[in-house]
Design an enzyme around this catalytic site. Structure first.
Site, PDB file in Angstrom:
ATOM      1  N   ASP A  76       0.801  -1.153   0.124  1.00 58.03           N
ATOM      2  CA  ASP A  76       0.028   0.151   0.063  1.00 58.03           C
ATOM      3  C   ASP A  76       0.764   1.316  -0.065  1.00 58.03           C
ATOM      4  O   ASP A  76       1.998   1.341   0.361  1.00 58.03           O
ATOM      5  CB  ASP A  76      -0.893   0.032   1.379  1.00 58.03           C
ATOM      6  N   HIS A 227       3.685  -2.326   3.056  1.00 55.99           N
ATOM      7  CA  HIS A 227       3.797  -1.053   2.483  1.00 55.99           C
ATOM      8  C   HIS A 227       5.205  -0.640   1.479  1.00 55.99           C
ATOM      9  O   HIS A 227       6.173  -1.097   2.246  1.00 55.99           O
ATOM     10  CB  HIS A 227       3.823   0.113   3.683  1.00 55.99           C
TER      11      HIS A 227
HETATM   12 ZN   LIG Z   1      -2.379   3.248   3.268  1.00 58.45          ZN
END
Ligand SMILES: [Zn+2]
Length: 472
Positions: A76, A227
Site C-alpha cells: 500500500d 507498505h
Molecule cells: Zn495506506
C-alpha cells in the site's frame, strides 16, 4: 365468497409474480448485480432503512477458491522510490503481488505504475491522498478520490481496477452505506488477514516485521498487508525472508482479482460522525449504479486481469496461432507473430482486417491509422503510444511500450488492441490442435451497440468453460 378469495389471492399473488419476473429480467441483463437493483421504491426504502440501522446489505456473489494454499501479497501507499526495490525482489523470487496505489503518488511516478503492470502485478485503488479526515467525513469525498485515482491509473496504463483498499482499513471508517455504494459501483473492497504491522508504529525493524508475519495465522487464503510508500525501507528488507517463509509453507503466490473472496472487517464503532439524507443517498446510488455499468458496457477498457505471466523465454510459443471470430479466422505462423512474456504481438494489418477495419501506415512519421466503424486510432511508433477515439468521442492515450516494428511490419499487443477496438478475448486454447493455439474473439458491433454487448455476454457465457490459461 369465491370472489372474495379470488380478490385476496390475486392481490397477494400478482406482486409476487411481478417481483419474480422483475428479478428474472434483472438476472438476465445484469447477472452479477441483479440484487443491487431493487424493483420498487418500497424496496429502496427498506434498503435505506437497513443501511441507516448500520446493517450491511448481503451481496450474492460467488468467488473462486484456489486449489492450493495461496498468499496475496499487497503493498500500500506507493509507488515511491522504494517500489523499484520491491519489484526487483518480486522478480528475483518469481512471485506476483498487488499494489494498492495512491493517485497522488501514481501521478508522480507513471513509469513505476507501468512497470508494475508490465511485470504481471496488479494495481488496486487506495484513494488519492490517504487523508482520513477528508475520506471519512463524507462518502462523496471518498468517491471523488476513488474516481480521480481510477482515472490517473487508466490514463497511465489503459486499465481500470475494481480492487479497492480503504486507507487504514475499513474498521471504524466504513459504514454500511460506504460498502453499499462501492458494491453497486462494481468495486471489491479488500482488508487483510495478516498485518505485517510495518505501518502500525514507528521503529519497526525488518526483524520485527518478519516475526509478526511469522505468527500467522496461516489460513488457506492469505492477504498480507505491507507498505511500499515512502519510509518503509524495513519492509523492503524483510520482504525476501517473508517470501521464503510462504514458499517453505507451500503457499502459491497470486494477485488479487475480483473473483478472490475479499477479507472485510466488521463495521465497528464509527470514528467519524456522519449523517446521510435520503436525497443524498439517492444521488449516490444513481452515481454508483452508473459507474457499475461501466464494467460491462465499455468493452474498450480492460478490467484487472488475474495474470499469471510466465517469465520471459520460460515458455516457448506455439508453432501457429489462430485468431477466430465467428466464421472468420486468421492463421499466423511462428514467423508472423511475436510471443513474449506470455502475450502475443500480431501484425496490425491482419488484426484490423479480422476486425473488419482498415489500416494505413505512414512511413515518414511512423504511425499507423486504424479505423473500425466509429473507432479511430493511431499507433505512434515513435512515441510508443496509441491514441484511440471511441464511439462516445472520448480520446484515450495509451502507452504501448511493447509495440514493435520488424521488417516494415508493425506488431501490436493482441489482447489490448482488441479491447481498445470494442472486441474481447472469450477463450484461449493453448493446444487447439498439436502446435496450434487458438484465440477466440468476440467483436462487439463497430459502433459499440447494445446488441454487440449482448452478443458478447452470450458468447462469453457459452465459451467460458473451454477457456484454459490466460496467457494471451
Ligand atoms: Zn495506506
Amino acid at each position: 365468497m369465491m370472489r372474495g378469495i379470488c380478490a385476496f389471492g390475486c392481490s397477494r399473488l400478482v406482486p409476487v409474480i411481478l417481483r419474480m419476473l422483475c428479478l428474472m429480467l434483472l438476472f438476465a441483463v445484469f447477472p452479477n448485480t441483479a440484487w443491487a437493483m431493487p424493483c420498487s421504491m418500497g424496496e429502496e426504502e427498506a434498503v435505506f432503512a437497513q443501511l441507516q440501522a448500520g446493517k450491511r446489505m448481503e451481496a450474492e456473489k460467488t468467488y473462486s477458491v484456489p486449489a492450493d494454499p495461496t498468499v496475496y501479497l499487497t503493498f500500500d501507499d506507493g509507488p515511491s522510490q522504494l517500489t523499484p526495490k520491491v519489484l526487483d525482489i518480486l522478480q528475483a523470487e518469481g512471485v506476483q503481488a498487488t499494489f494498492f496505489v495512491l493517485g497522488e503518488q501514481a501521478e508522480q511516478r507513471p513509469e513505476l505504475v507501468r512497470r508494475i503492470v508490465k511485470e504481471g502485478h496488479v494495481l488496486g485503488n487506495h484513494t488519492y491522498n490517504h487523508k482520513y479526515k477528508e475520506l471519512y467525513s463524507d462518502f462523496s469525498v471518498f468517491w471523488d478520490q476513488v474516481q480521480k485515482t481510477e482515472k490517473v491509473l487508466a490514463d497511465q496504463t489503459g486499465e481500470r481496477t475494481r480492487l479497492l483498499r480503504a486507507p487504514g482499513g475499513t474498521f471504524g471508517h466504513f459504514d454500511a452505506f460506504y460498502y453499499h455504494y462501492l458494491s453497486l459501483a462494481g468495486y471489491e473492497v479488500y482488508d487483510w488477514n495478516i498485518d505485517s504491522e510495518d505501518a502500525r508504529r514507528p521503529g519497526m525493524t525488518a526483524e520485527s516485521i518478519y516475526r509478526t508475519v511469522e505468527k500467522g495465522p496461516f489460513r488457506h487464503e492469505l492477504i498480507v498487508l505491507m507498505h511500499d510508500g515512502p519510509g518503509h525501507e524495513e519492509s523492503v528488507k524483510a520482504l525476501p525472508r517473508i517470501i521464503r517463509l510462504f514458499k517453505e509453507k507451500g503457499y502459491a503466490f497470486a494477485t488479487l482479482s475480483s473473483s478472490v473472496k475479499p477479507v472485510q472487517f466488521s463495521l465497528g464503532k464509527q470514528k467519524w460522525p456522519r449523517t446521510v439524507s435520503r436525497e443524498k443517498y439517492e444521488q449516490m446510488v444513481a452515481a454508483a449504479r452508473e459507474h457499475g455499468k461501466l464494467w460491462s458496457d465499455l468493452p474498450n477498457i480492460r478490467q484487472t486481469p488475474q495474470t499469471m505471466i510466465a517469465a520471459e523465454g520460460a515458455v516457448p510459443g506455439p508453432e501457429r496461432l489462430r485468431l477466430q471470430t465467428g466464421g472468420t479466422a486468421v492463421s499466423l505462423a511462428k514467423s508472423e507473430m511475436i510471443y513474449r512474456d506470455g502475450y502475443y504481438l500480431v501484425p496490425i494489418r491482419q488484426l484490423s482486417s479480422l476486425m473488419g477495419g482498415t489500416v494505413e501506415w505512414k512511413e515518414q512519421d511512423r504511425t499507423a491509422a486504424v479505423t473500425r466503424g466509429l473507432y479511430q486510432a493511431e499507433y505512434d511508433f515513435a512515441q510508443r503510444e496509441l491514441r484511440v477515439i471511441n464511439p462516445a468521442g472520448a480520446l484515450q492515450t495509451i502507452s504501448l511500450p511493447e509495440m514493435e516494428v520488424r521488417d516494415g511490419v508493425l506488431y501490436v499487443p493482441l489482447r489490448k488492441t482488441l479491447e481498445l477496438f470494442g472486441g474481447r478475448v472469450t477463450a484461449y486454447l493453448a493446444e487447439a490442435e498439436p502446435g496450434t493455439a487458438e484465440v477466440r474473439i468476440s467483436l462487439s458491433g463497430p459502433y459499440g451497440s447494445w446488441w454487440g454487448i449482448y452478443q458478447q455476454l452470450k458468447e462469453t457465457a457459452g465459451l467460458s468453460k473451454h477457456s484454459e490459461t490466460r496467457t494471451y
